[in-house]
Scaffold this motif. Structure first.
Motif, PDB file in Angstrom:
ATOM      1  N   ARG A 134       9.180  -3.674  -5.137  1.00  0.00           N
ATOM      2  CA  ARG A 134       8.004  -2.848  -4.884  1.00  0.00           C
ATOM      3  C   ARG A 134       8.472  -1.476  -4.432  1.00  0.00           C
ATOM      4  O   ARG A 134       9.511  -1.337  -3.776  1.00  0.00           O
ATOM      5  CB  ARG A 134       7.092  -3.469  -3.815  1.00  0.00           C
ATOM      6  CG  ARG A 134       6.431  -4.779  -4.223  1.00  0.00           C
ATOM      7  CD  ARG A 134       5.361  -4.578  -5.261  1.00  0.00           C
ATOM      8  NE  ARG A 134       4.847  -5.851  -5.762  1.00  0.00           N
ATOM      9  CZ  ARG A 134       3.851  -5.953  -6.635  1.00  0.00           C
ATOM     10  NH1 ARG A 134       3.269  -4.858  -7.094  1.00  0.00           N
ATOM     11  NH2 ARG A 134       3.448  -7.142  -7.072  1.00  0.00           N
ATOM     12  N   LEU A 155      -1.359   4.275  -3.202  1.00  0.00           N
ATOM     13  CA  LEU A 155      -1.457   2.989  -3.884  1.00  0.00           C
ATOM     14  C   LEU A 155      -2.747   2.241  -3.557  1.00  0.00           C
ATOM     15  O   LEU A 155      -3.106   1.302  -4.255  1.00  0.00           O
ATOM     16  CB  LEU A 155      -0.262   2.093  -3.514  1.00  0.00           C
ATOM     17  CG  LEU A 155       1.132   2.655  -3.839  1.00  0.00           C
ATOM     18  CD1 LEU A 155       2.198   1.648  -3.432  1.00  0.00           C
ATOM     19  CD2 LEU A 155       1.246   2.993  -5.312  1.00  0.00           C
ATOM     20  N   ASN A 201      -7.717  -4.589  -0.626  1.00  0.00           N
ATOM     21  CA  ASN A 201      -6.526  -4.000  -1.232  1.00  0.00           C
ATOM     22  C   ASN A 201      -5.382  -5.000  -1.309  1.00  0.00           C
ATOM     23  O   ASN A 201      -4.663  -5.062  -2.309  1.00  0.00           O
ATOM     24  CB  ASN A 201      -6.102  -2.760  -0.445  1.00  0.00           C
ATOM     25  CG  ASN A 201      -6.792  -1.491  -0.913  1.00  0.00           C
ATOM     26  OD1 ASN A 201      -6.482  -0.962  -1.965  1.00  0.00           O
ATOM     27  ND2 ASN A 201      -7.761  -1.041  -0.120  1.00  0.00           N
ATOM     28  N   TYR A 219      -3.300  -7.097  -4.814  1.00  0.00           N
ATOM     29  CA  TYR A 219      -1.880  -7.330  -5.101  1.00  0.00           C
ATOM     30  C   TYR A 219      -1.531  -8.814  -5.089  1.00  0.00           C
ATOM     31  O   TYR A 219      -0.476  -9.203  -5.604  1.00  0.00           O
ATOM     32  CB  TYR A 219      -1.007  -6.589  -4.067  1.00  0.00           C
ATOM     33  CG  TYR A 219      -0.873  -5.117  -4.345  1.00  0.00           C
ATOM     34  CD1 TYR A 219       0.222  -4.625  -5.040  1.00  0.00           C
ATOM     35  CD2 TYR A 219      -1.839  -4.214  -3.922  1.00  0.00           C
ATOM     36  CE1 TYR A 219       0.364  -3.269  -5.299  1.00  0.00           C
ATOM     37  CE2 TYR A 219      -1.720  -2.859  -4.186  1.00  0.00           C
ATOM     38  CZ  TYR A 219      -0.627  -2.390  -4.872  1.00  0.00           C
ATOM     39  OH  TYR A 219      -0.501  -1.049  -5.140  1.00  0.00           O
ATOM     40  N   ALA A 220      -2.380  -9.619  -4.455  1.00  0.00           N
ATOM     41  CA  ALA A 220      -2.147 -11.073  -4.407  1.00  0.00           C
ATOM     42  C   ALA A 220      -3.461 -11.789  -4.682  1.00  0.00           C
ATOM     43  O   ALA A 220      -4.070 -12.385  -3.787  1.00  0.00           O
ATOM     44  CB  ALA A 220      -1.580 -11.463  -3.039  1.00  0.00           C
ATOM     45  N   THR A 234      -0.633  -0.016   3.362  1.00  0.00           N
ATOM     46  CA  THR A 234       0.100   0.062   2.098  1.00  0.00           C
ATOM     47  C   THR A 234       1.319  -0.843   2.143  1.00  0.00           C
ATOM     48  O   THR A 234       1.616  -1.572   1.180  1.00  0.00           O
ATOM     49  CB  THR A 234       0.529   1.512   1.821  1.00  0.00           C
ATOM     50  OG1 THR A 234      -0.613   2.373   1.866  1.00  0.00           O
ATOM     51  CG2 THR A 234       1.177   1.635   0.454  1.00  0.00           C
ATOM     52  N   ALA A 237       0.168  -4.396   1.756  1.00  0.00           N
ATOM     53  CA  ALA A 237      -0.207  -4.736   0.382  1.00  0.00           C
ATOM     54  C   ALA A 237       1.030  -5.009  -0.477  1.00  0.00           C
ATOM     55  O   ALA A 237       1.040  -5.943  -1.286  1.00  0.00           O
ATOM     56  CB  ALA A 237      -1.028  -3.600  -0.223  1.00  0.00           C
ATOM     57  N   LEU A 238       2.079  -4.227  -0.284  1.00  0.00           N
ATOM     58  CA  LEU A 238       3.292  -4.400  -1.085  1.00  0.00           C
ATOM     59  C   LEU A 238       4.051  -5.665  -0.686  1.00  0.00           C
ATOM     60  O   LEU A 238       4.515  -6.420  -1.541  1.00  0.00           O
ATOM     61  CB  LEU A 238       4.205  -3.179  -0.929  1.00  0.00           C
ATOM     62  CG  LEU A 238       3.674  -1.853  -1.487  1.00  0.00           C
ATOM     63  CD1 LEU A 238       4.717  -0.759  -1.325  1.00  0.00           C
ATOM     64  CD2 LEU A 238       3.279  -1.989  -2.948  1.00  0.00           C
ATOM     65  N   ALA A 292       2.361  -9.009  -1.539  1.00  0.00           N
ATOM     66  CA  ALA A 292       2.046  -9.155  -2.964  1.00  0.00           C
ATOM     67  C   ALA A 292       2.618 -10.459  -3.509  1.00  0.00           C
ATOM     68  O   ALA A 292       3.503 -11.077  -2.912  1.00  0.00           O
ATOM     69  CB  ALA A 292       2.617  -7.967  -3.736  1.00  0.00           C
TER      70      ALA A 292
END
Length: 535
Positions: free
Chosen positions: A401, A409, A419, A423-424, A462, A465-466, A469
């Motif tokens: 990521r 993002l 959010n 991602y998941a 952010t 979220a990464l 994921a």
């Protein structure tokens, strides 16, 4: 009138945004000559305060006074790419008039334009040289300048004006190590009044005092940032000791109250039995009962009051302890076994012309350094697959990521939970919320729209979220992650990355941060990518 030694004076200042949210209310500030470092949490109002001082924003009430000429270097500075260098410096008219006089034109307007500034070109060249911009031609345009060079050029323009008061908002963002060192020298040598908002600990070593903006008030600390940290650490140690003492006192008062109640109940029971045994007249029995109840009321009241006071002391003690909660990202699925290849750059030629050959194995932690414009962001985007190399192969056999500088993002319309789910998508709501709690998003905070988050909150969201994921990243790429983060958020990020079990590549110029995350290899991009000694 401001006191002669006061350069900036704010009195009963109030400011609120059009949506009604209040930033400052009843705010007072007096700043004298010398260098002041203004720090505080993201969203505390530091940049807003500088804009108020600079006259870019108008307070709802109260007054702002600045003694003398003011210069202001804003955050997120952009230059007109078609502008000439001498125009950006504010000396184009004076230069043109000077050249006209030198060519024999004695028009009075030229002498008025020059004024007493006959050495304007020499001073401009000297200032540019001092800030590492010696290659700039005064007649060229600014279109080819990097973001860091644009900041230094704007600072050069301010230094040429020689203002009495200088305001700098996060001036080292996007500056490489050499440019930062030049800016440090400029700040250290400043003779007037200076207020700098910064999270750069090295820059804050060059100030005379620290102003900590917290909960709408400024607390002053003498000395530089190292002195501030020592003072705060001592204060926090005392505050935590007082919390422990207050907690013990509350427990003691609870026990005393419980014991008093038991004694009073036993005494009341004994009194009833004695009255029955002695067959006391009702009038005496009633009198004894009233006296017992009054005594019981006084005793209970005394112990209840002591308990209330103990709780108040505990609350006051807890308020004195700063709540800089840690982020925990000890996520087992991000772990990388020793020796496993996570990245392979096979003679990659980048779009900006540089070359990179690299093999990364296991949970290595790589610091990517280099001057502004060297191509660090280009390299990260190439590894992330956003850019294609001119030639060569990029191999990334593990999930990765990429966290860019812009933090763009997130979907501003979605909540933090929404959010993360993007991602998941397979993760349930309860699972997402439990994981977000590790990033300090609990309860209603997890339901905030991303567009309403502060800079530090947006960064955490952010990052969440990464990292949350599916699949979770075993290689994490971070581009200048400490830009625009307050000092508490930088500490949180350092602690968070300490618990991350995957491989890291971090591009940045913040050397204390890079050292703090346990870098195992230092790479410098200067045309070609090469290994360098630890910094």
């Amino acid at each position: 009138m401001a006191h002669p030694t006061t350069s900036i004076l704010c009195t009963d200042l109030r400011f609120e945004w059009p949506d009604g949210s209040t930033v400052l209310d009843g705010f007072h500030l007096a700043v004298g000559p010398g260098r002041t470092g203004l720090i505080g949490l993201n969203g505390a109002g530091k940049s807003t305060l500088l804009r108020l001082l600079a006259g870019e924003l108008t307070p709802a009430s109260g007054t702002v006074r600045v003694d003398g000429e003011l210069g202001y270097l804003p955050q997120g500075l952009t230059l007109d790419t078609g502008q000439r260098v001498d125009e950006a410096l504010g000396i184009r008219a004076a230069r043109a008039a000077l050249h006209a006089i030198e060519s024999g034109d004695t028009d009075e307007r030229h002498f008025t334009a020059v004024g007493d500034d006959w050495d304007v070109e020499e001073r401009a060249r000297e200032t540019l040289d001092r800030l590492g911009l010696d290659r700039l031609d005064l007649d060229r345009t600014t279109g080819e300048l990097s973001g860091g060079e644009a900041v230094l050029l704007h600072l050069a323009a301010l230094l040429l004006r020689r203002p009495d008061v200088l305001l700098l908002d996060e001036p080292t963002n996007n500056l490489d190590r050499r440019a930062r060192a030049l800016l440090y020298e400029a700040v250290a040598g400043w003779q007037g009044a200076l207020v700098v908002v910064s999270h750069d600990r090295e820059l804050l070593q060059h100030v005379d005092r620290i102003a900590d903006l917290r909960d709408g008030e400024v607390t002053w600390y003498g000395g530089n940032f190292a002195d501030y940290e020592r003072t705060v650490a001592a204060q926090q140690e005392t505050a935590e000791r007082l919390v422990r003492a207050a907690e013990a006192d509350v427990q003691r008062q609870k026990r005393d109250l419980a014991e008093a109640r038991i004694k009073l109940e036993r005494s009341a029971s004994y009194g009833k039995k004695r009255a029955v045994t002695r067959n006391d007249p009702k009038i005496f029995a009633g009198k004894f009962k009233r006296q017992a109840e009054e005594t019981a009321g006084r005793v209970k009241g005394m112990h209840t009051e002591r308990l209330t006071e103990a709780k108040e002391r505990l609350t006051a003690a807890e308020d004195a302890v700063r709540d800089d909660a840690e982020i925990r990202i000890d996520l087992p699925r991000t772990a990388v076994p020793e020796g496993r290849t996570v990245l392979n750059l096979d003679h990659v030629r980048l779009t900006h012309g540089g070359t990179a050959h690299l093999e990364l194995r296991g949970p290595e932690r790589v610091a990517l350094v280099g001057r502004n414009g060297a191509g660090k962001t280009t390299l990260l985007r190439t590894i992330a697959g956003e850019l294609s190399p001119v030639e060569g192969e990029v191999g990334t056999p593990v999930p990765l990521r990429y966290l860019p500088q812009r933090l763009d993002l997130l979907d501003d319309r979605l909540s933090v939970v929404g959010n993360v789910k993007a991602y998941a998508p397979a993760a349930g709501d309860n699972t997402v919320r439990a994981r977000l709690a590790r990033f300090q998003f609990r309860g209603g905070r997890a339901d905030q729209p991303a567009g309403t988050l502060s800079g530090g909150e947006r960064f955490r969201a952010t990052l969440a979220a990464l990292l949350l994921a599916d699949p979770p990243p075993q290689l994490l790429l971070l581009d200048e992650p400490t830009n625009n983060l307050d000092l508490a958020s930088v500490r949180q990020l350092t602690q968070a990355l300490a618990s991350y079990q995957g491989a890291l590549i971090v591009a940045g110029h913040d050397l204390p941060f890079l050292r703090g995350i346990g870098v195992t290899r230092w790479l410098e991009l200067d045309g070609d990518l090469r290994t360098v000694d630890p910094m």
